[in-house]
Design a protein around this motif. Structure first.
Motif, PDB file in Angstrom:
ATOM      1  N   SER A   1      -0.754   4.042   8.626  1.00 43.02           N
ATOM      2  CA  SER A   1      -1.519   3.645   7.656  1.00 43.02           C
ATOM      3  C   SER A   1      -2.914   3.439   7.918  1.00 43.02           C
ATOM      4  N   THR A   2      -3.805   2.924   7.081  1.00 43.17           N
ATOM      5  CA  THR A   2      -5.222   2.275   7.508  1.00 43.17           C
ATOM      6  C   THR A   2      -5.995   3.292   7.575  1.00 43.17           C
ATOM      7  N   VAL A   3      -6.107   4.235   8.483  1.00 48.31           N
ATOM      8  CA  VAL A   3      -6.935   5.405   8.650  1.00 48.31           C
ATOM      9  C   VAL A   3      -7.434   6.245   7.577  1.00 48.31           C
ATOM     10  N   PRO A   4      -6.550   6.664   6.499  1.00 47.87           N
ATOM     11  CA  PRO A   4      -7.222   7.155   5.318  1.00 47.87           C
ATOM     12  C   PRO A   4      -7.952   6.468   4.368  1.00 47.87           C
TER      13      PRO A   4
ATOM     14  N   VAL B   1      -9.628   3.740   5.195  1.00 43.73           N
ATOM     15  CA  VAL B   1     -10.794   3.333   5.877  1.00 43.73           C
ATOM     16  C   VAL B   1     -11.716   4.524   5.540  1.00 43.73           C
ATOM     17  N   ILE B   2     -11.232   5.872   5.906  1.00 40.94           N
ATOM     18  CA  ILE B   2     -12.184   6.978   5.816  1.00 40.94           C
ATOM     19  C   ILE B   2     -12.684   7.028   4.029  1.00 40.94           C
ATOM     20  N   VAL B   3     -11.835   6.850   3.151  1.00 43.45           N
ATOM     21  CA  VAL B   3     -12.488   6.808   1.912  1.00 43.45           C
ATOM     22  C   VAL B   3     -13.252   5.673   1.896  1.00 43.45           C
ATOM     23  N   GLY B   4     -13.014   4.289   2.213  1.00 44.99           N
ATOM     24  CA  GLY B   4     -13.794   3.292   2.200  1.00 44.99           C
ATOM     25  C   GLY B   4     -15.118   3.317   2.716  1.00 44.99           C
ATOM     26  N   ALA B   5     -15.408   4.028   3.811  1.00 46.45           N
ATOM     27  CA  ALA B   5     -16.435   4.471   4.559  1.00 46.45           C
ATOM     28  C   ALA B   5     -17.370   5.320   3.755  1.00 46.45           C
ATOM     29  N   HIS B   6     -16.557   6.205   3.011  1.00 44.70           N
ATOM     30  CA  HIS B   6     -17.066   7.558   1.985  1.00 44.70           C
ATOM     31  C   HIS B   6     -17.742   6.710   1.122  1.00 44.70           C
ATOM     32  N   CYS B   7     -17.079   5.578   0.357  1.00 42.97           N
ATOM     33  CA  CYS B   7     -17.654   4.844  -0.745  1.00 42.97           C
ATOM     34  C   CYS B   7     -18.871   3.870  -0.283  1.00 42.97           C
ATOM     35  N   GLY B   8     -18.952   3.621   0.926  1.00 42.52           N
ATOM     36  CA  GLY B   8     -20.083   2.866   1.623  1.00 42.52           C
ATOM     37  C   GLY B   8     -19.558   1.454   1.579  1.00 42.52           C
ATOM     38  N   LEU B   9     -18.274   1.132   1.648  1.00 42.20           N
ATOM     39  CA  LEU B   9     -18.014  -0.234   1.702  1.00 42.20           C
ATOM     40  C   LEU B   9     -18.164  -0.944   3.071  1.00 42.20           C
TER      41      LEU B   9
ATOM     42  N   PRO C   1      -8.618  12.493   3.922  1.00 42.08           N
ATOM     43  CA  PRO C   1      -8.417  12.406   2.544  1.00 42.08           C
ATOM     44  C   PRO C   1      -9.516  13.042   1.780  1.00 42.08           C
ATOM     45  N   LEU C   2     -10.711  13.387   2.484  1.00 40.66           N
ATOM     46  CA  LEU C   2     -11.965  13.881   1.875  1.00 40.66           C
ATOM     47  C   LEU C   2     -12.001  15.400   1.700  1.00 40.66           C
ATOM     48  N   ILE C   3     -10.787  16.066   2.192  1.00 37.48           N
ATOM     49  CA  ILE C   3     -10.850  17.518   1.834  1.00 37.48           C
ATOM     50  C   ILE C   3     -10.675  17.755   0.410  1.00 37.48           C
ATOM     51  N   GLY C   4     -11.654  18.915   0.243  1.00 43.54           N
ATOM     52  CA  GLY C   4     -11.637  19.361  -1.237  1.00 43.54           C
ATOM     53  C   GLY C   4     -12.979  19.240  -1.569  1.00 43.54           C
TER      54      GLY C   4
ATOM     55  N   ARG D   1       0.867  -1.240   0.192  1.00 43.52           N
ATOM     56  CA  ARG D   1       0.102  -0.075   0.006  1.00 43.52           C
ATOM     57  C   ARG D   1       0.906   1.168  -0.077  1.00 43.52           C
ATOM     58  N   PHE D   2       0.261   2.499   0.009  1.00 46.86           N
ATOM     59  CA  PHE D   2       0.931   3.717   0.059  1.00 46.86           C
ATOM     60  C   PHE D   2       0.779   4.477   1.390  1.00 46.86           C
ATOM     61  N   HIS D   3       1.617   5.113   1.710  1.00 46.02           N
ATOM     62  CA  HIS D   3       1.443   5.762   3.065  1.00 46.02           C
ATOM     63  C   HIS D   3       2.057   7.376   2.776  1.00 46.02           C
ATOM     64  N   LEU D   4       1.440   7.954   3.737  1.00 44.22           N
ATOM     65  CA  LEU D   4       1.481   9.490   3.750  1.00 44.22           C
ATOM     66  C   LEU D   4       3.362   9.882   3.856  1.00 44.22           C
ATOM     67  N   TYR D   5       3.857   9.081   4.765  1.00 46.33           N
ATOM     68  CA  TYR D   5       5.308   9.305   4.990  1.00 46.33           C
ATOM     69  C   TYR D   5       6.325   9.117   3.698  1.00 46.33           C
ATOM     70  N   GLU D   6       5.561   8.564   2.614  1.00 48.28           N
ATOM     71  CA  GLU D   6       6.317   8.151   1.474  1.00 48.28           C
ATOM     72  C   GLU D   6       6.354   9.481   0.496  1.00 48.28           C
ATOM     73  N   GLY D   7       5.584  10.464   1.100  1.00 47.45           N
ATOM     74  CA  GLY D   7       5.491  11.691   0.336  1.00 47.45           C
ATOM     75  C   GLY D   7       4.193  11.837  -0.564  1.00 47.45           C
ATOM     76  N   TYR D   8       3.372  10.735  -0.425  1.00 45.57           N
ATOM     77  CA  TYR D   8       2.105  10.798  -1.368  1.00 45.57           C
ATOM     78  C   TYR D   8       0.999  11.726  -0.671  1.00 45.57           C
ATOM     79  N   SER D   9       0.012  12.364  -1.281  1.00 47.76           N
ATOM     80  CA  SER D   9      -0.882  13.191  -0.759  1.00 47.76           C
ATOM     81  C   SER D   9      -1.989  11.895  -0.322  1.00 47.76           C
ATOM     82  N   LEU D  10      -2.879  12.520   0.334  1.00 52.80           N
ATOM     83  CA  LEU D  10      -3.844  11.658   1.145  1.00 52.80           C
ATOM     84  C   LEU D  10      -4.878  11.305  -0.146  1.00 52.80           C
TER      85      LEU D  10
END
Ligand code: HPA
Length: 272
Positions: free
Chosen positions: A210-213, A215-223, A138-141, A79-88
């Motif tokens: 990891s995980t929390v971003p 999960v937030i997006v997964g919950a937003h998508c109704g998973l 991750p849902l900012i914007g 998976r991808f992590h914020l600390y790798e420099g990726y955005s949420l």
């Protein structure tokens, strides 16, 4: 975002089976579950349009479709992590893509530091709730209404039926499954003793990067979401031990077969 998700989804739809039901994310040293799959197609992340690329040790960087316990699974090995420099947005785009591909369940595993006094190194913990300490969301914007609502409810993200199923299956397998609250931090520095004391005091049982971003997006998508973490190290604020990535990977590797057994049993016991 919509354009990127659509392009990646179209690319994947032309290559992998439809009827996908379950999305899986395996974290540091926890690739064991995908080794159990009857593998269909596997696609390196770098071939998928707009997919980020894992940059770190212990993560494979392949998307695998196939079946596990007779159910259609799409698994991210790494998976991808914020600390790798990726955005949420980058960290979580795979979740949106998996959701557009039709998955209904999101099963996540990751490594975490143990904060609860009753936990031991190597324990598995089913997550019952989380705290977002990444400093962002991750849902900012602008909200993308076709994924979910502007203010998604977070009161029952961790599916109680799946938690019950995980507990039943762990009993069957003789696994002493712990449960608790996961605090998601940004990393990559580990916690100081004062931060560890704080996290314990406010009710976190485990901490990870990891995980929390996701999960937030997964919950937003109704998973429907279930998360099981491996406690790779124990953090005690008053006698803080050094934690190394080698220790995290080696504990995760040792726990990986048991965790894979548990996920396989959970998937096997899912209602049709
Ligand atoms: N802290 C944060 N993340 C982690 C840890 C930890 O102690 N162990 C594994 N991931």
């Amino acid at each position: 975002m919509i354009k990127y998700v659509k392009e990646a989804t179209d690319f994947l739809l032309s290559r992998i089976a439809s009827h996908l039901e379950i999305g899986v994310i395996t974290g540091t040293g926890l690739g064991g579950l995908t080794d159990r799959m009857e593998r269909g197609i596997q696609i390196p992340y770098e071939d998928i349009p707009h997919f980020p690329i894992s940059t770190i040790e212990g993560h494979r960087g392949t998307l695998v479709s196939g079946t596990l316990a007779g159910r259609f699974v799409l698994a991210m090995e790494g998976r991808f992590h914020l600390y790798e420099g990726y955005s949420l947005q980058e960290v979580t785009i795979p979740i949106r893509i998996m959701s557009k591909l039709g998955i209904k369940y999101l099963f996540i595993s990751s490594a975490a530091g143990g904060l609860n006094f009753h936990f031991n190194q190597g324990d598995l913990m089913i997550v019952t709730d989380h705290m977002n300490f990444t400093g962002s969301n991750p849902l900012i914007g602008p909200n993308i209404d076709e994924f979910g609502p502007r203010f998604p409810d977070m009161s029952k993200i961790y599916d109680s039926a799946l938690i019950k199923l995980a507990k039943q299956q762990s009993l069957k397998l003789g696994i002493d499954l712990k449960q608790g609250v996961y605090a998601g931090v940004m990393g990559p520095s580990l916690e100081t003793p004062a931060e560890t004391r704080f996290l314990r005091m406010i009710g976190a049982d485990a901490v990870g990067m990891s995980t929390v971003p996701e999960v937030i997006v997964g919950a937003h998508c109704g998973l429907r979401i279930a998360v099981i973490v491996v406690i790779t190290n124990i953090n005690m604020p008053d006698c803080m031990k050094e934690t190394s990535i080698e220790e995290v990977i080696s504990t995760a590797n040792s726990a990986s077969p048991v965790l894979a057994d548990l996920w396989e049993n959970i998937i096997n016991a899912l209602p049709e």
